[in-house]
Scaffold this motif. Structure first.
Motif, PDB file in Angstrom:
ATOM      1  N   SER A  63      46.263  34.331  41.988  1.00  0.00           N
ATOM      2  CA  SER A  63      47.153  35.804  41.788  1.00  0.00           C
ATOM      3  C   SER A  63      45.978  36.677  41.557  1.00  0.00           C
ATOM      4  CB  SER A  63      48.145  35.877  40.933  1.00  0.00           C
ATOM      5  OG  SER A  63      49.257  34.729  41.287  1.00  0.00           O
ATOM      6  N   VAL A  64      44.850  36.520  42.012  1.00  0.00           N
ATOM      7  CA  VAL A  64      43.647  37.343  42.023  1.00  0.00           C
ATOM      8  C   VAL A  64      43.993  38.932  42.188  1.00  0.00           C
ATOM      9  CG1 VAL A  64      41.150  37.960  42.459  1.00  0.00           C
ATOM     10  CG2 VAL A  64      41.962  35.400  42.188  1.00  0.00           C
ATOM     11  N   LEU A  65      44.693  39.297  43.349  1.00  0.00           N
ATOM     12  CA  LEU A  65      44.975  40.322  43.762  1.00  0.00           C
ATOM     13  C   LEU A  65      46.547  40.612  43.509  1.00  0.00           C
ATOM     14  CD1 LEU A  65      42.372  39.690  45.596  1.00  0.00           C
ATOM     15  CD2 LEU A  65      43.367  41.334  47.303  1.00  0.00           C
ATOM     16  N   PRO A  66      46.591  41.717  42.961  1.00  0.00           N
ATOM     17  CA  PRO A  66      48.038  42.224  42.631  1.00  0.00           C
ATOM     18  C   PRO A  66      48.943  41.996  43.946  1.00  0.00           C
ATOM     19  CG  PRO A  66      46.612  43.617  41.627  1.00  0.00           C
ATOM     20  CD  PRO A  66      45.584  42.724  42.527  1.00  0.00           C
ATOM     21  N   GLY A  67      50.152  41.537  43.817  1.00  0.00           N
ATOM     22  CA  GLY A  67      51.193  41.509  45.231  1.00  0.00           C
ATOM     23  C   GLY A  67      50.855  40.262  45.886  1.00  0.00           C
ATOM     24  N   ALA A  68      50.102  39.577  45.617  1.00  0.00           N
ATOM     25  CA  ALA A  68      49.400  38.341  46.662  1.00  0.00           C
ATOM     26  C   ALA A  68      49.566  37.042  45.887  1.00  0.00           C
ATOM     27  CB  ALA A  68      48.247  38.311  47.376  1.00  0.00           C
ATOM     28  N   GLY A  69      50.744  36.210  45.372  1.00  0.00           N
ATOM     29  CA  GLY A  69      50.714  35.131  44.586  1.00  0.00           C
ATOM     30  C   GLY A  69      50.507  34.071  45.483  1.00  0.00           C
ATOM     31  N   VAL A 129      35.053  44.605  41.950  1.00  0.00           N
ATOM     32  CA  VAL A 129      35.145  45.320  40.730  1.00  0.00           C
ATOM     33  C   VAL A 129      35.705  46.497  41.333  1.00  0.00           C
ATOM     34  CG1 VAL A 129      34.314  46.295  38.934  1.00  0.00           C
ATOM     35  CG2 VAL A 129      33.411  44.227  39.623  1.00  0.00           C
ATOM     36  N   ALA A 130      35.135  47.194  42.387  1.00  0.00           N
ATOM     37  CA  ALA A 130      35.986  48.469  42.839  1.00  0.00           C
ATOM     38  C   ALA A 130      37.424  48.409  43.315  1.00  0.00           C
ATOM     39  CB  ALA A 130      35.018  49.348  43.911  1.00  0.00           C
ATOM     40  N   SER A 131      37.685  47.067  43.834  1.00  0.00           N
ATOM     41  CA  SER A 131      39.104  46.974  44.586  1.00  0.00           C
ATOM     42  C   SER A 131      39.871  46.651  43.425  1.00  0.00           C
ATOM     43  CB  SER A 131      38.933  46.144  45.731  1.00  0.00           C
ATOM     44  OG  SER A 131      38.226  44.965  45.441  1.00  0.00           O
ATOM     45  N   HIS A 186      38.711  37.115  54.349  1.00  0.00           N
ATOM     46  CA  HIS A 186      37.163  37.725  54.105  1.00  0.00           C
ATOM     47  C   HIS A 186      37.076  38.836  53.078  1.00  0.00           C
ATOM     48  CE1 HIS A 186      33.122  37.571  55.903  1.00  0.00           C
ATOM     49  NE2 HIS A 186      32.949  38.905  55.911  1.00  0.00           N
ATOM     50  N   PHE A 187      38.244  38.724  52.219  1.00  0.00           N
ATOM     51  CA  PHE A 187      38.458  39.797  51.139  1.00  0.00           C
ATOM     52  C   PHE A 187      36.910  40.018  50.352  1.00  0.00           C
ATOM     53  CE2 PHE A 187      39.198  41.671  47.206  1.00  0.00           C
ATOM     54  CZ  PHE A 187      40.006  42.810  47.575  1.00  0.00           C
ATOM     55  N   GLY A 188      36.392  41.017  50.257  1.00  0.00           N
ATOM     56  CA  GLY A 188      35.032  41.110  49.127  1.00  0.00           C
ATOM     57  C   GLY A 188      33.865  40.460  49.970  1.00  0.00           C
TER      58      GLY A 188
END
Length: 479
Positions: A69-75, A235-237, A135-137
Motif C-alpha cells: 500500500s505504498v501509493l494511497p488508493g492502491a491496496g 518523494v515528490a509524488s 513503471h512507477f518512479g
C-alpha cells in the motif's frame, strides 16, 4: 544454393543474398553450428529472456507497491489478480516476443515497449485503473539492471556453474584413477623430477575449483531508485513512503543484493568482478588444453577414434585433438569479451552514459563461448586413454633425473658425518648434465660413492618410476 522460381536477390558483387532467409541462417556460430552446446543459456541471456525478465521486474514492482500500500488508493490485489499478473511472465512466448517487437518499432525504446505491453493486459485482469503504476518512479535502468542481474544469476547458477563443476568433477575422477601412475615431469620442457599423472591432474582440478568457489560467492547487486539514484520523483509524488525500505525490500525479494548508492545506473562493479573470475577460470582451462594437447603429441595419451569420424581430409591415419584446439579458441574469444565487459562496465560518464547498454548485449556471447569450450574439453577428456607404456618408457629413458635424489642423500650423509660426501651437486652435475645416464651407469655411480649401507640400498632400489615422493597421497587434498 539453387535458385528457385521466386525472385532471387543478389549482393552488389553478384552473390546470392542469403539475408533473404536471415530468419533461418545464423550470422554467428553460437546460434548456428554450436547452438545445441549453448542452448541452456538462451533462457537467461538471450534478447527474449531479457524482455521476459524486464516484464517480470515490472510486474513484481507493481505487485510490491500494491502489496505494501505504498501509493494511497492502491491496496493489495486479490490472489486471482496476482496469478493473472504473474501469468504474463510465465506464459511469455514467441507471439509475445513478436508483439513486443511491434511495440518497440513504434516507441523506439525497449523498456517503454515493455511498459505498454503490460498495460495492454491490465484491463483483462480488471485493474486498468493501475496502469499508471506500471513503471512507477522508474527510469529504464531501474528495470534493466535488475533484469540483467536476474538473467546473469540464472545463467551462472543454472547453466555455467553446473557445466564447469561437472568438468572439474571429471578431472578429479581422472586424478584419483591415475594417482599412482608415474610420469616424467618437464620443467622448462626438459626432463625433471618425476610426478604422477594423477597428482598433475589434481593440481588442475584444485585450481579450477578455487575459481568456481569464487564464482559461486558472487553478489548480484541491484537498485531501483530513479533517474539519478535520489528517489526524487518518488518523494515528490508520495512523500510519506519510506522509499529506501521499499527499494531494499523489493530488490532483496528478487534474490539480489541491494545497492543503496548509485547514479542513474547500478555501477556494474559486481559484473566486472564476476567476469574476472570466469575469465581466470577460462585461462586456467586454456592452460589445461595446451598441456593435454602437448601430452597427446608426445604419446602420453592416446585418442579413442570415433567411428565414422575423419581426422584429416587427406591423411587417413590422423586422430586430431580438435576438442582441445576448439576449446582454446573459444576460451580466447570468451576472455576477449569478458575483459572488455569488465573494463567498460565500471566506467560511466557523470550520472549515466549508454556504453553499458550496448556492451551488456554481448554477455550471452561471452558466456556462450566459455560454455562451448567447457563442453569441448569434457568431450575431449572422455576420448583419452592413458598410454601407460609410453609413460613408463619415457621414465626409463631418463635415469639422470635421479641426480637430484642422489645429491640430497649425499648432503644428508655429510651432515650425519659420513666422509667423502663433498661437492655432491658438482659431482652429479658432471655425471648427468646434458647427458643420458642408463640404469647400470647410475647404479655404478651410487655404489662408488661410499654411502652408508642403508642410504646406498635405498638409492639402489630407487628408479625414475618410484621417485615420485608423496605425489599419490597429495591427490587426497581434492577431497
Amino acid at each position: 544454393m539453387p535458385e528457385t522460381a521466386s525472385a532471387v536477390t543478389r549482393t552488389p558483387s553478384g552473390r546470392l543474398a542469403l539475408a533473404a532467409s536471415a530468419d533461418k541462417i545464423a550470422l554467428g556460430p553460437l546460434d548456428g553450428r554450436y547452438q545445441s552446446a549453448v542452448a541452456p543459456l538462451v533462457d537467461y541471456l538471450s534478447e527474449a529472456a531479457l524482455n521476459r525478465d524486464r516484464i517480470a521486474v515490472e510486474v513484481e514492482w507493481l505487485i510490491h507497491l500494491t502489496a505494501n500500500s505504498v501509493l494511497p488508493g492502491a491496496g493489495p490485489l486479490s490472489s486471482a489478480q496476482l496469478e493473472q499478473l504473474r501469468a504474463i511472465v510465465t506464459e511469455f512466448d514467441a507471439s509475445d516476443v513478436a508483439e513486443l517487437a511491434e511495440i518497440e518499432a513504434v516507441t523506439v525504446h525497449d523498456v517503454k515497449a515493455v511498459e505498454y505491453f503490460i498495460g495492454r493486459r491490465l484491463p483483462a485482469i480488471g485493474i486498468e485503473n493501475l496502469t499508471a503504476m506500471v513503471h512507477f518512479g522508474c527510469t529504464s535502468e531501474d528495470i534493466n539492471n535488475l533484469s540483467y542481474a536476474l538473467g546473469i544469476k540464472g545463467a551462472v547458477e543454472d547453466a555455467w556453474l553446473p557445466a564447469a563443476r561437472s568438468l572439474v568433477d571429471q578431472l578429479q575422477a581422472m586424478a584419483e584413477e591415475n594417482r599412482s601412475v608415474p610420469m616424467l615431469s618437464r620443467t622448462h620442457g626438459q626432463p625433471a623430477t618425476p610426478t604422477t599423472l594423477g597428482k598433475e591432474l589434481a593440481v588442475i582440478a584444485h585450481r579450477l575449483r578455487r575459481q568456481l568457489d569464487r564464482v559461486a560467492k558472487t553478489e548480484y547487486l541491484g537498485k531501483i531508485n530513479g533517474a539519478t539514484g535520489t528517489y526524487a520523483a518518488h518523494v515528490a509524488s508520495v512523500p510519506s513512503a519510506d522509499w529506501q525500505n521499499v527499494s531494499r525490500s523489493f530488490v532483496e525479494g528478487l534474490g539480489l543484493t541491494w545497492n543503496p548508492l548509485t547514479t542513474q545506473i547500478e555501477s556494474h562493479d559486481w559484473q566486472a568482478e564476476l567476469y574476472a573470475d570466469i575469465a581466470r577460470f577460462n585461462r586456467i582451462l586454456h592452460n589445461v588444453c595446451t598441456d593435454i594437447w602437448s601430452y597427446i603429441s608426445i604419446g602420453y595419451f592416446r585418442q579413442i577414434p570415433v567411428a565414422g569420424a575423419t581426422g584429416s581430409s587427406t591423411m587417413p591415419h590422423k586422430v586430431n585433438p580438435i576438442r582441445f584446439e576448439n576449446a582454446e579458441a573459444n576460451l580466447e574469444i570468451s576472455n576477449g569479451l569478458l575483459d572488455v565487459l569488465g573494463a567498460t562496465l565500471v566506467t560511466s560518464r557523470w550520472q549515466r552514459d549508454l556504453t553499458d547498454s550496448s556492451s551488456q548485449r554481448n554477455i550471452g556471447v561471452a558466456f556462450g563461448h566459455s560454455l562451448l569450450a567447457i563442453s569441448n574439453v569434457a568431450k575431449g577428456l572422455k576420448a583419452l586413454d592413458v598410454a601407460n607404456d609410453v609413460l613408463a618408457g619415457d621414465l626409463d629413458s631418463n635415469w639422470e633425473v635421479l641426480g637430484e635424489a642422489i645429491q640430497m642423500v649425499m648432503r644428508a650423509e655429510a651432515i650425519a658425518g659420513v666422509p667423502g660426501m663433498e661437492n655432491p651437486y658438482e659431482r652429479l652435475k658432471d655425471l648427468t648434465r646434458g647427458q643420458r645416464v642408463d640404469a647400470n651407469r647410475m647404479k655404478e655411480f651410487v655404489s662408488g660413492l661410499g654411502l652408508s649401507e642403508e642410504a646406498e640400498a635405498r638409492l639402489l632400489a630407487l628408479t625414475p618410476g618410484s621417485y615420485t615422493g608423496i605425489a599419490e597421497k597429495l591427490v587426497d587434498h581434492l577431497k
